[in-house]
Scaffold this active site. Structure first.
Site, PDB file in Angstrom:
ATOM      1  N   HIS A  55       0.802  -1.231   0.000  1.00  0.00           N
ATOM      2  CA  HIS A  55       0.000   0.000   0.000  1.00  0.00           C
ATOM      3  C   HIS A  55       0.838   1.286   0.000  1.00  0.00           C
ATOM      4  O   HIS A  55       0.781   2.121   0.901  1.00  0.00           O
ATOM      5  CB  HIS A  55      -1.119   0.003   1.046  1.00  0.00           C
ATOM      6  CG  HIS A  55      -0.783  -0.268   2.475  1.00  0.00           C
ATOM      7  ND1 HIS A  55       0.183   0.407   3.156  1.00  0.00           N
ATOM      8  CD2 HIS A  55      -1.340  -1.115   3.366  1.00  0.00           C
ATOM      9  CE1 HIS A  55       0.210  -0.016   4.400  1.00  0.00           C
ATOM     10  NE2 HIS A  55      -0.695  -0.948   4.543  1.00  0.00           N
TER      11      HIS A  55
ATOM     12  N   HIS B  57      -5.059  -9.151  14.272  1.00  0.00           N
ATOM     13  CA  HIS B  57      -5.159  -7.974  13.399  1.00  0.00           C
ATOM     14  C   HIS B  57      -5.914  -8.361  12.123  1.00  0.00           C
ATOM     15  O   HIS B  57      -5.588  -9.362  11.487  1.00  0.00           O
ATOM     16  CB  HIS B  57      -3.747  -7.474  13.085  1.00  0.00           C
ATOM     17  CG  HIS B  57      -3.680  -6.270  12.208  1.00  0.00           C
ATOM     18  ND1 HIS B  57      -4.708  -5.365  12.081  1.00  0.00           N
ATOM     19  CD2 HIS B  57      -2.688  -5.812  11.390  1.00  0.00           C
ATOM     20  CE1 HIS B  57      -4.349  -4.407  11.234  1.00  0.00           C
ATOM     21  NE2 HIS B  57      -3.135  -4.662  10.797  1.00  0.00           N
TER      22      HIS B  57
ATOM     23  N   GLU C 196      -6.161  -6.774   9.176  1.00  0.00           N
ATOM     24  CA  GLU C 196      -5.711  -6.389   7.831  1.00  0.00           C
ATOM     25  C   GLU C 196      -5.427  -7.660   7.026  1.00  0.00           C
ATOM     26  O   GLU C 196      -4.979  -8.678   7.563  1.00  0.00           O
ATOM     27  CB  GLU C 196      -4.466  -5.481   7.908  1.00  0.00           C
ATOM     28  CG  GLU C 196      -4.224  -4.773   6.591  1.00  0.00           C
ATOM     29  CD  GLU C 196      -3.236  -3.588   6.674  1.00  0.00           C
ATOM     30  OE1 GLU C 196      -2.640  -3.359   7.736  1.00  0.00           O
ATOM     31  OE2 GLU C 196      -3.081  -2.922   5.632  1.00  0.00           O
TER      32      GLU C 196
ATOM     33  N   ASP D 268      -3.278  -8.864   5.064  1.00  0.00           N
ATOM     34  CA  ASP D 268      -2.018  -9.623   5.014  1.00  0.00           C
ATOM     35  C   ASP D 268      -1.949 -10.656   6.135  1.00  0.00           C
ATOM     36  O   ASP D 268      -1.149 -11.588   6.071  1.00  0.00           O
ATOM     37  CB  ASP D 268      -0.780  -8.711   5.017  1.00  0.00           C
ATOM     38  CG  ASP D 268      -0.819  -7.624   6.071  1.00  0.00           C
ATOM     39  OD1 ASP D 268      -1.915  -7.204   6.463  1.00  0.00           O
ATOM     40  OD2 ASP D 268       0.265  -7.189   6.504  1.00  0.00           O
TER      41      ASP D 268
ATOM     42  N   HIS E  45      -1.840  -0.729  14.429  1.00  0.00           N
ATOM     43  CA  HIS E  45      -2.084   0.524  13.769  1.00  0.00           C
ATOM     44  C   HIS E  45      -3.470   0.604  13.159  1.00  0.00           C
ATOM     45  O   HIS E  45      -3.774   1.549  12.403  1.00  0.00           O
ATOM     46  CB  HIS E  45      -1.011   0.765  12.687  1.00  0.00           C
ATOM     47  CG  HIS E  45      -1.113  -0.192  11.517  1.00  0.00           C
ATOM     48  ND1 HIS E  45      -1.295   0.272  10.241  1.00  0.00           N
ATOM     49  CD2 HIS E  45      -1.133  -1.513  11.443  1.00  0.00           C
ATOM     50  CE1 HIS E  45      -1.372  -0.757   9.410  1.00  0.00           C
ATOM     51  NE2 HIS E  45      -1.272  -1.844  10.119  1.00  0.00           N
TER      52      HIS E  45
ATOM     53  N   ASP F 255       1.563  -6.405  13.997  1.00  0.00           N
ATOM     54  CA  ASP F 255       2.448  -5.543  13.200  1.00  0.00           C
ATOM     55  C   ASP F 255       3.546  -4.870  14.039  1.00  0.00           C
ATOM     56  O   ASP F 255       4.611  -4.524  13.520  1.00  0.00           O
ATOM     57  CB  ASP F 255       1.641  -4.440  12.504  1.00  0.00           C
ATOM     58  CG  ASP F 255       0.974  -4.928  11.228  1.00  0.00           C
ATOM     59  OD1 ASP F 255       1.460  -5.911  10.635  1.00  0.00           O
ATOM     60  OD2 ASP F 255      -0.036  -4.330  10.827  1.00  0.00           O
TER      61      ASP F 255
ATOM     62  N   TYR G   6      10.097   0.563   8.149  1.00  0.00           N
ATOM     63  CA  TYR G   6       8.759   0.062   8.504  1.00  0.00           C
ATOM     64  C   TYR G   6       8.056   1.060   9.418  1.00  0.00           C
ATOM     65  O   TYR G   6       6.898   1.415   9.222  1.00  0.00           O
ATOM     66  CB  TYR G   6       8.926  -1.290   9.201  1.00  0.00           C
ATOM     67  CG  TYR G   6       7.656  -1.992   9.558  1.00  0.00           C
ATOM     68  CD1 TYR G   6       7.023  -2.829   8.651  1.00  0.00           C
ATOM     69  CD2 TYR G   6       7.084  -1.840  10.817  1.00  0.00           C
ATOM     70  CE1 TYR G   6       5.857  -3.493   8.989  1.00  0.00           C
ATOM     71  CE2 TYR G   6       5.924  -2.497  11.163  1.00  0.00           C
ATOM     72  CZ  TYR G   6       5.318  -3.332  10.249  1.00  0.00           C
ATOM     73  OH  TYR G   6       4.165  -3.980  10.588  1.00  0.00           O
TER      74      TYR G   6
ATOM     75  N   HIS H  96       5.478  -9.644  10.952  1.00  0.00           N
ATOM     76  CA  HIS H  96       6.356  -9.470   9.784  1.00  0.00           C
ATOM     77  C   HIS H  96       7.811  -9.533  10.244  1.00  0.00           C
ATOM     78  O   HIS H  96       8.166  -8.931  11.264  1.00  0.00           O
ATOM     79  CB  HIS H  96       6.155  -8.102   9.119  1.00  0.00           C
ATOM     80  CG  HIS H  96       4.802  -7.869   8.543  1.00  0.00           C
ATOM     81  ND1 HIS H  96       4.335  -8.533   7.426  1.00  0.00           N
ATOM     82  CD2 HIS H  96       3.816  -7.020   8.909  1.00  0.00           C
ATOM     83  CE1 HIS H  96       3.123  -8.094   7.135  1.00  0.00           C
ATOM     84  NE2 HIS H  96       2.770  -7.178   8.023  1.00  0.00           N
TER      85      HIS H  96
HETATM   86 FE1  FEO Z   1      -1.495  -3.903   9.379  1.00  0.00          FE
HETATM   87 FE2  FEO Z   1       0.725  -6.295   8.508  1.00  0.00          FE
HETATM   88  O1  FEO Z   1      -0.918  -5.416   8.469  1.00  0.00           O
END
Ligand code: FEO
Length: 403
Positions: A27, A81, A83, A85, A148, A167, A195, A228
Site C-alpha cells: 500500500h 489484526h 488487515e 495480510d 495501527h 504488526d 517500517y 512481519h
Molecule cells: Fe497492518 Fe501487517 O498489516
C-alpha cells in the site's frame, strides 16, 4: 507444493507463516526486501493458531502446519489484526481446519465481518485483561487500538513467555532466517526504521503510551514474535523496543534533508546551494531527488531530520506532481519536523514554492523564511540567496535545539 516446513520457536510454539520474497509494493510502501507473513502454532491441550497469512499463501501455511500436526487438530484461531495480510486466509483456515473458536477484539469482529460477510462463523470477542486457558499455558490479550488499526491487539503466551505483537515490532524483510539474531544489525535497523516511518509514524504518540503502559511489557517476556520479519528471542527484544522508542520520540536531530524534483535543473541548482548553506552552518545534510528516490525511502530519511527544505518547479501553475505525491504521503504520516523551508524555480507565474509552503504549514512545520522562488535559471546572485536561505534554516534549527 514445496514441502514447506515449520520452524521451531520453542518446544511448544512453531512458526508456520509464509515468505513473500517478491513483494515490492505494500500500500504505497516500496518493500525492497520483500516480507514475511508470520503465523504461529501453539501446541497445548487446545492447539491454537495465532494469525494467518495473506490469501495466496494459504497453502504454504497449511503445509508448514501439516509438518507439525494435522491441521484439523487446530482448536482455536486468534486474529490479532484484521488487515488482509494477516487475515486474508482466515475464512479458508476456519473452513479447512474446522477450528472450534475464533478469537478477536470487538473492533476485529466488526472488521472481519465487513471483510468476510457470512464466510466466517460467530467470533469470540476478547478485550484487554481477558485470557483463555489452552492447557498448561494461557493466552492473555491486550488491545492496542490504532496500532495501527482500530482492531489491533497483542497476545501473551504464559509459560513460553511469548508476546505475539502483530504488526508492532515488525519489519518487511524476507529471508530464510526466522530470528533477529541471525541478521546483521544494520539490516535490522534499516528495515525497522523504514517500517516504522511508513506504517507507524502517524501513531508515534500512541506507541510511546504503549511502551510506557502496556501491561504485557511488564511481564516476563523471553520472545517477541511480530507478524512481519524476524522473531526476537534470547532477550533480544530490548533492541527493537528501544528502537521503537527512539523512532516514536522523533527528537529533532542536527540534520537536514533537502528534498526536491526538477524539470530543467534550476530547482536542482537551488537545492544544491541551499544544502551548501546548511553544510557551511555545520548541519549534516542530505539531498534527495524524487527522480531517484521513492516516497517510502524519502519518508524514512525525513523521519527525525531537524530541517526539511522542499523544492519544486512550477508546472501548469502547480507544484510538480512528484512533490504532490510526496507531500500527500507525508501529510498522512505527520512527521514532526522542527524547521521547514519551501523553494523552487518557475517560468510562468511561480505558484509551486508557495503551494509547498502551504503544505508544510498544514503539517505544522514552522518556516523561518518566506518561500524562495527564482524565475528561470538561478544566476550567481540567486544562488547566493539560496545559500543564505540554507543558513537561515540552520540557525533556526540551532536555536530550537538550544532552547
Ligand atoms: Fe497492518 Fe501487517 O498489516
Amino acid at each position: 507444493m514445496a514441502n514447506f516446513q515449520a520452524v521451531k520457536v520453542t518446544e511448544k510454539v512453531w512458526w508456520v507463516g509464509a515468505i513473500d520474497w517478491h513483494l515490492r509494493e505494500f500500500h504505497g510502501y516500496r518493500t525492497s526486501r520483500g516480507t514475511t507473513y508470520n503465523a504461529f502454532l501453539v501446541l497445548d491441550d487446545k492447539v491454537t493458531l495465532i494469525d494467518t497469512v495473506k490469501a495466496p499463501f494459504f497453502e504454504e501455511m497449511r503445509e508448514r502446519i501439516a509438518s507439525v500436526i494435522e491441521p484439523e487438530k487446530i482448536d482455536y484461531i486468534v486474529s490479532n489484526h484484521a488487515e488482509m495480510d494477516h487475515s486474508g486466509s482466515l475464512a479458508m483456515a476456519m473452513q479447512e481446519f474446522k477450528a472450534e473458536k475464533l478469537f478477536c477484539s470487538m473492533q476485529g469482529e466488526k472488521a472481519l465481518k465487513a471483510h468476510f460477510h457470512d464466510k466466517l462463523p460467530a467470533m469470540e470477542v476478547v478485550k484487554t485483561g481477558d485470557s483463555i486457558a489452552l492447557g498448561k499455558n494461557s493466552l492473555a490479550f491486550v488491545e492496542t487500538k490504532m496500532l495501527h488499526w482500530p482492531d489491533s491487539m497483542v497476545s501473551y503466551l504464559t509459560g513460553e513467555k511469548i508476546l505475539f505483537s502483530q504488526d508492532a515490532f515488525g519489519m518487511h524483510l524476507a529471508g530464510s532466517e526466522r530470528f533477529a539474531d541471525e541478521y546483521c544489525d544494520s539490516v535490522l535497523y534499516e528495515e525497522a526504521k523504514k517500517y516504522f516511518a511508513n506504517i507507524l509514524l502517524l501513531q508515534s504518540g500512541k506507541i510511546i503510551d504503549l511502551l510506557d503502559n502496556l501491561p504485557g511489557l511488564d511481564l516476563d517476556i523471553d520472545i517477541v514474535a511480530p507478524d512481519h520479519g524476524p522473531v526476537w528471542r534470547n532477550g533480544d527484544h530490548g533492541k527493537i523496543i528501544d528502537l521503537y522508542r527512539e523512532f516514536a520520540e522523533q527528537k529533532p536531530e542536527k540534520r537536514a534533508v533537502v528534498l526536491f524534483d526538477t524539470m530543467w535543473h534550476s530547482t536542482e541548482a537551488m537545492a544544491n546551494a541551499i544544502a551548501e548553506g546548511l553544510i557551511q552552518s555545520g548541519i549534516s545534510t542530505e539531498l534527495i531527488s524524487l527522480h531517484s528516490c521513492d516516497r517510502s525511502e524519502a519518508i524514512t530519511r525525513i523521519m527525525g531530520a531537524g530541517v526539511l527544505a522542499v523544492g519544486t518547479p512550477t508546472i501548469n501553475n502547480n507544484m510538480y506532481p512528484s512533490l504532490g505525491d510526496m507531500l500527500t504521503y507525508m501529510r498522512g504520516l505527520k512527521p514532526k519536523i522542527a524547521v521547514g523551508g519551501a523553494f523552487g524555480s518557475f517560468g510562468w507565474s511561480g505558484e509551486g514554492a508557495k503551494q509547498v509552503a502551504e503544505a508544510l504549514t498544514l503539517m505544522n512545520i514552522e518556516q523561518p523564511a518566506a518561500p524562495l522562488a527564482v524565475k528561470y535559471v538561478p544566476d550567481a546572485g540567486a544562488l547566493a540567496r539560496c545559500v543564505e536561505f540554507g543558513k537561515v534554516l540552520a540557525e533556526a534549527l540551532k536555536n530550537k535545539l538550544e532552547s
